[in-house]
Scaffold this motif. Structure first.
Motif, mmCIF file in Angstrom:
data_model
loop_
_atom_site.group_PDB
_atom_site.id
_atom_site.type_symbol
_atom_site.label_atom_id
_atom_site.label_comp_id
_atom_site.label_asym_id
_atom_site.label_seq_id
_atom_site.Cartn_x
_atom_site.Cartn_y
_atom_site.Cartn_z
ATOM 1 N N ASN A 183 -3.469 15.883 -1.129
ATOM 2 C CA ASN A 183 -3.484 17.327 -0.891
ATOM 3 C C ASN A 183 -4.843 17.920 -1.218
ATOM 4 O O ASN A 183 -5.388 18.739 -0.457
ATOM 5 C CB ASN A 183 -2.414 18.016 -1.747
ATOM 6 N N LEU A 184 -5.405 17.507 -2.346
ATOM 7 C CA LEU A 184 -6.679 18.052 -2.811
ATOM 8 C C LEU A 184 -7.814 17.776 -1.829
ATOM 9 O O LEU A 184 -8.642 18.649 -1.561
ATOM 10 C CB LEU A 184 -7.017 17.455 -4.187
ATOM 11 N N TYR A 185 -7.820 16.572 -1.253
ATOM 12 C CA TYR A 185 -8.925 16.169 -0.381
ATOM 13 C C TYR A 185 -8.547 16.200 1.106
ATOM 14 O O TYR A 185 -9.297 15.708 1.947
ATOM 15 C CB TYR A 185 -9.422 14.779 -0.772
ATOM 16 N N ASP A 186 -7.399 16.786 1.434
ATOM 17 C CA ASP A 186 -6.975 16.951 2.826
ATOM 18 C C ASP A 186 -6.930 15.606 3.562
ATOM 19 O O ASP A 186 -7.566 15.415 4.604
ATOM 20 C CB ASP A 186 -7.890 17.931 3.569
ATOM 21 N N VAL A 187 -6.180 14.679 2.984
ATOM 22 C CA VAL A 187 -5.996 13.345 3.571
ATOM 23 C C VAL A 187 -4.496 13.142 3.789
ATOM 24 O O VAL A 187 -3.682 13.482 2.925
ATOM 25 C CB VAL A 187 -6.549 12.239 2.655
ATOM 26 N N LEU A 188 -4.118 12.606 4.944
ATOM 27 C CA LEU A 188 -2.705 12.346 5.216
ATOM 28 C C LEU A 188 -2.179 11.221 4.320
ATOM 29 O O LEU A 188 -2.925 10.301 3.967
ATOM 30 C CB LEU A 188 -2.497 11.964 6.678
ATOM 31 N N LEU A 189 -0.901 11.299 3.989
ATOM 32 C CA LEU A 189 -0.253 10.257 3.195
ATOM 33 C C LEU A 189 0.846 9.595 4.015
ATOM 34 O O LEU A 189 1.826 10.232 4.396
ATOM 35 C CB LEU A 189 0.345 10.840 1.916
ATOM 36 N N ILE A 190 0.663 8.299 4.287
ATOM 37 C CA ILE A 190 1.676 7.477 4.956
ATOM 38 C C ILE A 190 2.430 6.694 3.881
ATOM 39 O O ILE A 190 1.817 5.976 3.087
ATOM 40 C CB ILE A 190 1.040 6.486 5.954
ATOM 41 N N VAL A 191 3.739 6.848 3.847
ATOM 42 C CA VAL A 191 4.566 6.113 2.884
ATOM 43 C C VAL A 191 5.366 5.053 3.638
ATOM 44 O O VAL A 191 6.117 5.353 4.560
ATOM 45 C CB VAL A 191 5.499 7.068 2.122
ATOM 46 N N ASP A 192 5.185 3.811 3.230
ATOM 47 C CA ASP A 192 5.826 2.654 3.858
ATOM 48 C C ASP A 192 7.097 2.302 3.079
ATOM 49 O O ASP A 192 7.050 1.596 2.074
ATOM 50 C CB ASP A 192 4.841 1.475 3.867
ATOM 51 N N GLU A 193 8.241 2.819 3.552
ATOM 52 C CA GLU A 193 9.534 2.567 2.916
ATOM 53 C C GLU A 193 10.312 1.470 3.650
ATOM 54 O O GLU A 193 11.534 1.383 3.513
ATOM 55 C CB GLU A 193 10.377 3.852 2.899
#
Length: 429
Positions: free
Chosen positions: A237-247
């Motif tokens: 969030n702080l650095y404006d980067v997407l987060l992909i979570v591999d579930e």
């Protein structure tokens, strides 16, 4: 073993996962599977401790799952998803939106978990194209594993994974030091220093961070502190980067939560699901993202998302996935997984005192024994089959991920077989 002619044909002509065609591991012919039992062609019955690589969470030949497939095949087994749709896919996507975090509302149905990762990475890249920013790198973790296709391999640890063979062919991405603080250990902020440094230094190049939540799977079955994943979300969030979570491995209750990221109370930007999505009956996966990401992709090059598998949204796979989610929504899995975890702590944890064992890790319906040296897989596999159990170790790890419906005496038999293998290790370790 297979009868002689079939056994020889199999060894000479058929590749199995991570196996040599020249000197393959022995294979055992299954003729029937029901509940937690695999029946071999020689009449021997094995208790399954693997859930067919974490997929058959309700066991085999489940009547409700079988009925869902039978009902669907009477209507149609498949129809192309390009320009057509069907109620099985619509029903599945409704349920997925219902059980995942609120911002996740746009779903791409995939063929397999590895393809789901490929799709998530393409989504991230195309999202930044839509924002007219040149971001082509990913940040993953040391010991990470995300699949065997090429983009997926590029976010698997290039030094400490099965994919180091492909170094030089794959796109080079960034890898933070793996979390050292275990799930039950006190948190140390130093555990996060390397990730914080890398995202701060490279965020303008990063399309996304991709991470296995709480449990790193094939890279070593490492179970880490939820605070780490919480900070990953904060820094994205702080650095404006997407987060992909591999579930793909952890989703649908395996860790004791429906999704492992719930331990950290976060929401991903892109979520990858697979394995247990159909209860181990058919191959199907899904990549789910937010409306903002989907709309931005649609405003980018070609005004559409550039991916479309032939068997996308297969009606039979979607229909059985719907019924699998119906079974999960009865919430019996919460009690089942809790009982498995209690039994693992009671009966597996004492192995930590063995001189052959370096660590024991347990979470939900996952039990991991890490030995001090590499295991002779063929020899220990033969030993386990003679014991009447199906356990498939790798590297230095003997691990259990049984179906949720496993009975107490069946799980105890699996654990006892591991004890015997550790107690008499000369042929295996």
């Amino acid at each position: 073993m297979l009868i002689k002619n079939n056994y020889n044909f199999d060894r000479q002509h058929i590749w199995h996962p991570y196996s040599s065609i020249k000197k393959p591991f022995p294979c055992y012919q299954v003729i029937k599977a029901k509940g937690c039992k695999l029946k071999l062609n020689n009449g021997k019955t094995l208790i399954d401790g693997m859930s067919s690589w974490l997929s058959a969470i309700h066991g085999y030949n489940h009547p409700r799952l079988n009925l869902a497939i039978k009902k669907q095949i009477k209507k149609m087994s498949h129809v192309m998803f390009g320009g057509l749709t069907h109620i099985s896919a619509i029903s599945l996507c409704r349920k997925l939106i219902e059980i995942t975090p609120l911002p996740l509302e746009c779903i791409f149905l995939c063929d397999s978990g590895s393809v789901s990762i490929e799709v998530s990475m393409k989504m991230a890249l195309q999202y930044w194209l839509g924002r007219k920013e040149n971001r082509q790198k990913f940040l993953a973790l040391q010991y990470s594993y995300h699949g065997d296709t090429f983009a997926a391999m590029s976010v698997c640890d290039p030094k400490n994974s099965m994919h180091n063979l492909w170094k030089g062919y794959l796109t080079e991405n960034y890898f933070a030091e793996a979390p050292k603080c275990g799930f039950y250990e006190n948190w140390s902020i130093k555990d996060f220093d390397d990730f914080a440094y890398l995202i701060e230094k490279h965020h303008k190049k990063l399309a996304a961070v991709i991470i296995e939540p709480i449990v790193q799977g094939a890279g070593g079955m490492r179970i880490y502190n939820p605070k780490y994943l919480q900070l990953v979300r904060e820094y994205c969030n702080l650095y404006d980067v997407l987060l992909i979570v591999d579930e793909i491995a952890t989703g649908f209750g395996r860790t004791g939560k429906l999704f492992a990221f719930e331990y950290s109370d976060i929401e991903p930007d892109i979520l990858c699901l697979g394995k247990a999505l159909t209860g181990g009956t058919m191959t199907l996966a899904a990549t789910i993202t937010t409306r903002e990401i989907a709309d931005t992709i649609s405003n980018s090059y070609a005004n559409c998302f550039m991916h479309g598998p032939t068997f996308m949204g297969n009606p039979m796979a979607c229909a059985v996935a719907v019924e699998n989610l119906n079974i999960l929504q009865n919430n019996d899995w919460v009690h089942q997984v809790g009982n498995i975890e209690k039994q693992l702590f009671k009966f597996l944890l004492p192995l930590k005192n063995s001189q052959q064992v370096s660590d024991i890790r347990i979470l939900g319906a996952i039990g991991v024994v890490e030995t001090n040296r590499s295991i002779d897989i063929a020899a220990i596999q033969n030993f386990f089959v003679r014991q009447g159990v199906w356990i498939r170790p790798f590297g230095k790890l003997i691990y259990l991920v049984p179906p949720y419906i496993i009975k107490e005496h069946e799980l105890k038999k699996l654990i006892e077989s591991i004890f015997l293998a550790i107690e008499y290790p000369l042929n295996f370790l």
